[in-house]
Write a protein that holds these residues in place. Structure first.
Motif, mmCIF file in Angstrom:
data_model
loop_
_atom_site.group_PDB
_atom_site.id
_atom_site.type_symbol
_atom_site.label_atom_id
_atom_site.label_comp_id
_atom_site.label_asym_id
_atom_site.label_seq_id
_atom_site.Cartn_x
_atom_site.Cartn_y
_atom_site.Cartn_z
ATOM 1 N N GLN A 22 11.196 68.387 11.809
ATOM 2 C CA GLN A 22 11.562 67.302 13.105
ATOM 3 C C GLN A 22 13.012 66.587 12.969
ATOM 4 O OE1 GLN A 22 8.201 64.569 14.114
ATOM 5 N NE2 GLN A 22 7.116 65.256 12.718
ATOM 6 N N GLN A 23 13.516 66.677 11.616
ATOM 7 C CA GLN A 23 14.777 66.283 11.276
ATOM 8 C C GLN A 23 15.796 67.355 11.942
ATOM 9 O OE1 GLN A 23 16.023 63.577 10.347
ATOM 10 N NE2 GLN A 23 15.048 62.843 8.607
ATOM 11 N N VAL A 24 15.440 68.612 12.059
ATOM 12 C CA VAL A 24 16.305 69.788 12.654
ATOM 13 C C VAL A 24 16.377 69.620 14.000
ATOM 14 C CG1 VAL A 24 16.656 72.059 12.465
ATOM 15 C CG2 VAL A 24 16.140 71.215 10.485
ATOM 16 N N SER A 25 15.123 69.376 14.557
ATOM 17 C CA SER A 25 15.048 69.030 16.042
ATOM 18 C C SER A 25 15.825 68.004 16.450
ATOM 19 C CB SER A 25 13.395 68.815 16.372
ATOM 20 O OG SER A 25 13.331 68.589 17.784
ATOM 21 N N TYR A 26 15.876 66.977 15.797
ATOM 22 C CA TYR A 26 16.789 66.078 16.281
ATOM 23 C C TYR A 26 18.400 66.364 16.176
ATOM 24 C CZ TYR A 26 13.288 62.209 16.812
ATOM 25 O OH TYR A 26 12.353 61.463 17.215
ATOM 26 N N MET A 27 18.699 67.227 15.162
ATOM 27 C CA MET A 27 20.077 67.508 14.934
ATOM 28 C C MET A 27 20.424 68.677 16.054
ATOM 29 S SD MET A 27 19.918 68.473 11.026
ATOM 30 C CE MET A 27 21.494 69.175 10.660
ATOM 31 N N ILE A 28 19.306 69.375 16.483
ATOM 32 C CA ILE A 28 19.721 70.410 17.693
ATOM 33 C C ILE A 28 19.867 69.488 18.884
ATOM 34 C CG2 ILE A 28 18.685 72.159 19.159
ATOM 35 C CD1 ILE A 28 17.261 73.226 16.677
ATOM 36 N N LEU A 29 18.879 68.412 19.079
ATOM 37 C CA LEU A 29 19.197 67.803 20.295
ATOM 38 C C LEU A 29 20.493 67.053 20.488
ATOM 39 C CD1 LEU A 29 17.585 66.810 22.821
ATOM 40 C CD2 LEU A 29 16.543 65.054 21.444
ATOM 41 N N SER A 30 20.967 66.623 19.374
ATOM 42 C CA SER A 30 22.409 65.926 19.355
ATOM 43 C C SER A 30 23.545 67.004 19.800
ATOM 44 C CB SER A 30 22.653 65.491 18.095
ATOM 45 O OG SER A 30 22.892 66.524 17.049
ATOM 46 N N ARG A 31 23.149 68.395 19.706
ATOM 47 C CA ARG A 31 24.327 69.296 20.168
ATOM 48 C C ARG A 31 23.918 69.989 21.407
ATOM 49 N NH1 ARG A 31 23.924 69.082 14.470
ATOM 50 N NH2 ARG A 31 25.816 69.619 13.472
ATOM 51 N N VAL A 32 22.894 69.982 21.987
ATOM 52 C CA VAL A 32 22.356 70.576 23.181
ATOM 53 C C VAL A 32 21.764 69.526 24.251
ATOM 54 C CG1 VAL A 32 22.019 72.884 22.254
ATOM 55 C CG2 VAL A 32 20.139 71.175 22.372
ATOM 56 N N SER A 33 21.879 70.090 25.399
ATOM 57 C CA SER A 33 21.119 69.063 26.347
ATOM 58 C C SER A 33 19.771 69.061 26.311
ATOM 59 C CB SER A 33 21.578 69.867 27.908
ATOM 60 O OG SER A 33 20.906 70.863 28.139
ATOM 61 N N PRO A 34 19.023 68.095 26.707
ATOM 62 C CA PRO A 34 17.624 67.825 26.714
ATOM 63 C C PRO A 34 16.687 69.030 27.369
ATOM 64 C CG PRO A 34 18.411 65.707 27.435
ATOM 65 C CD PRO A 34 19.547 66.800 27.449
ATOM 66 N N VAL A 35 17.289 69.731 28.361
ATOM 67 C CA VAL A 35 16.845 70.905 29.001
ATOM 68 C C VAL A 35 16.848 72.103 28.187
ATOM 69 C CG1 VAL A 35 16.952 72.507 30.897
ATOM 70 C CG2 VAL A 35 17.100 69.941 31.449
ATOM 71 N N THR A 36 18.048 72.260 27.526
ATOM 72 C CA THR A 36 17.924 73.394 26.606
ATOM 73 C C THR A 36 16.910 73.099 25.401
ATOM 74 O OG1 THR A 36 20.319 73.900 27.117
ATOM 75 C CG2 THR A 36 19.483 74.628 24.980
ATOM 76 N N HIS A 37 16.909 72.184 24.796
ATOM 77 C CA HIS A 37 16.017 71.796 23.622
ATOM 78 C C HIS A 37 14.781 71.839 24.129
ATOM 79 C CE1 HIS A 37 13.755 69.057 21.091
ATOM 80 N NE2 HIS A 37 14.764 69.375 20.065
ATOM 81 N N SER A 38 14.286 71.665 25.539
ATOM 82 C CA SER A 38 12.960 71.965 25.913
ATOM 83 C C SER A 38 12.540 73.416 26.018
ATOM 84 C CB SER A 38 12.738 71.281 27.419
ATOM 85 O OG SER A 38 11.316 71.401 27.854
ATOM 86 N N VAL A 39 13.675 74.106 26.555
ATOM 87 C CA VAL A 39 13.355 75.658 26.527
ATOM 88 C C VAL A 39 13.282 76.021 25.148
ATOM 89 C CG1 VAL A 39 14.504 77.734 27.065
ATOM 90 C CG2 VAL A 39 14.839 76.021 28.545
ATOM 91 N N GLY A 40 14.183 75.601 24.101
ATOM 92 C CA GLY A 40 13.733 75.930 22.682
ATOM 93 C C GLY A 40 12.528 75.488 22.285
ATOM 94 N N ASN A 41 11.877 74.479 22.712
ATOM 95 C CA ASN A 41 10.548 74.227 22.269
ATOM 96 C C ASN A 41 9.504 75.168 22.771
ATOM 97 O OD1 ASN A 41 9.023 71.987 20.927
ATOM 98 N ND2 ASN A 41 8.292 71.524 22.808
ATOM 99 N N CYS A 42 9.676 75.462 23.832
ATOM 100 C CA CYS A 42 8.898 76.287 24.602
ATOM 101 C C CYS A 42 9.004 77.704 23.762
ATOM 102 C CB CYS A 42 9.266 76.705 26.231
ATOM 103 S SG CYS A 42 8.159 77.788 26.914
ATOM 104 N N VAL A 43 10.052 78.180 23.302
ATOM 105 C CA VAL A 43 10.011 79.529 22.773
ATOM 106 C C VAL A 43 9.613 79.331 21.296
ATOM 107 C CG1 VAL A 43 11.501 81.175 21.575
ATOM 108 C CG2 VAL A 43 12.190 80.157 24.024
ATOM 109 N N LYS A 44 9.651 78.156 20.881
ATOM 110 C CA LYS A 44 9.180 77.664 19.444
ATOM 111 C C LYS A 44 7.504 77.687 19.402
ATOM 112 C CE LYS A 44 7.826 74.067 18.380
ATOM 113 N NZ LYS A 44 7.633 72.469 18.178
#
Length: 401
Positions: free
Chosen positions: A334-356
């Motif tokens: 969950q910490q790494v998830s927030y680190m990623i969200l600070s570097r990419v857009s919410p849409v990109t993060h959502s796509v990454g979450n789907c792949v995860k």
């Protein structure tokens, strides 16, 4: 000779010319191309032999002598070339490559921590079916980790007021319930089925945003929800480990987690510089422990002691080690998830979450050898494809008059 800045001294001859001049200072005609403003002022000589100062702002061609130099002066030239453009482009590409590698590493850690959390957490819940105790232990491990990081100054401790804590409290409540319901579902059904049901998160997000925020979904968003709902329904009808307790626990997890997202938009938390997303999550983790620990004590009692586990015929070391790894991975992903969200857009993060989610489902099926029928696989695939489509159509902005 390549340089980006020069400090020329009259006592250091830069280039000897075949024509000499009585005045040693009158030997320099500096020709610069695209030199940065950090260049020190250069003193040259005019036609009369006097000294004159050239402005340090050397953009383009700057002439250090008079506006109409003599042929003799033109013959005395020092050519100082700036850093070529290719070097700047190479540095930029190298920096972009490092950022891409860093982001890719974070995504890899995000997936890896999530996989280990689900595997070890499921192994513990299979032999110790007490989701309240397990969830409390995970919040406890996260709290110890947060306090260690703050105490050692590995991350700046936030300055938070009582009004901020009061605003964060609803987020902590739904965060606690969301993780508790997830563990309840993992203890009842297969990991792959829990994550298939959790693919319904976009449906609850759209529903709650419309009810409480007044956000009207576009036609494309509604269209993307159809395969999500249909795929989950198809997978549920053919799931070998299906039971209603596991199904409704996963659905309740979707509801609470999406309620947290809606509350975070509706309840405006006044943040200071030190209260970023990572510190906000850390505070929510500590508050969740304080909220859930008393409930666990009164409902399940103290069952994680060595004497109780040994009396239940469980492997003490195995349970503790797996619980510790699951708790650390729970907090880490969950910490790494927030680190990623600070570097990419919410849409990109959502796509990454789907792949995860796809990675977790496939890994859990292979590890636990979960029986999966062809229709079940098709239903799961349709649901995940709908989630991916939803994350893409969220980019489409409605036209405004």
């Amino acid at each position: 000779m390549q340089s980006s800045a020069f400090a020329l001294s009259p006592s250091i001859p830069l280039l000897r010319s075949r024509n000499s001049n009585p005045n040693p200072r009158c030997r320099i005609l500096s020709t610069f191309s695209a030199v940065k403003p950090s260049v020190a002022p250069i003193r040259g000589c005019g036609a009369s032999g006097g000294l004159r100062t050239v402005s340090p702002r050397l953009g383009g061609w700057v002439q250090a002598l008079s506006s109409s130099p003599s042929p003799r002066q033109q013959d005395l030239v020092v050519r100082a070339s700036s850093v070529p453009e290719s070097a700047g482009e190479s540095s930029t590409k190298s920096s972009e490559l490092m950022q891409t590698l860093l982001l890719g590493s974070l995504f890899g850690l995000w997936y890896l921590f999530n996989i280990y959390f689900n595997i070890y957490n499921k192994q513990v819940l299979k032999v110790f079916p007490n989701p309240l105790t397990i969830t409390t232990c995970q919040f406890l491990i996260g709290t110890v980790f947060v306090l260690f990081v703050w105490t050692t100054n590995l991350y700046r401790r936030p300055k938070i007021t009582s009004s901020q804590l009061l605003a964060i409290l609803p987020l902590a409540i739904v965060h606690t319930l969301g993780n508790l319901f997830t563990n309840m579902s993992l203890g009842k059904v297969a990991v792959s089925f829990t994550h298939t049901i959790k693919a319904m998160e976009p449906f609850f997000s759209v529903l709650l945003s419309a009810l409480f925020l007044g956000e009207q979904p576009s036609v494309w968003v509604l269209f993307s929800l159809a395969p999500i709902v249909g795929g989950v329904a198809l997978a549920s009808m053919t799931e070998a480990s299906f039971n209603w307790a596991g199904f409704w626990s996963a659905m309740a997890s979707n509801l609470t987690f999406q309620s947290r997202n809606v509350l975070s938009k509706k309840v405006m938390v006044k943040r200071e510089e030190s209260l970023d997303n990572i510190n906000l999550f850390s505070i929510i983790t500590i508050m969740s422990l304080l909220l859930l620990a008393p409930v666990t004590f009164f409902v399940e009692g103290v069952k994680f002691t060595p004497s109780y586990l040994q009396s239940a015929g469980l492997n003490l070391k195995q349970i503790y080690v797996r619980s510790l790894i699951a708790g650390l991975c729970f907090h880490a992903y969950q910490q790494v998830s927030y680190m990623i969200l600070s570097r990419v857009s919410p849409v990109t993060h959502s796509v990454g979450n789907c792949v995860k989610r796809v990675v977790v489902i496939v890994t859990s099926v292979l590890f636990f050898r979960t029986p999966v029928s062809p229709i079940n696989s098709i239903g799961t695939g349709i649901a995940l494809a709908g989630v991916f489509l939803y994350s893409r159509v969220k980019r489409i902005k409605p036209k405004t008059a």
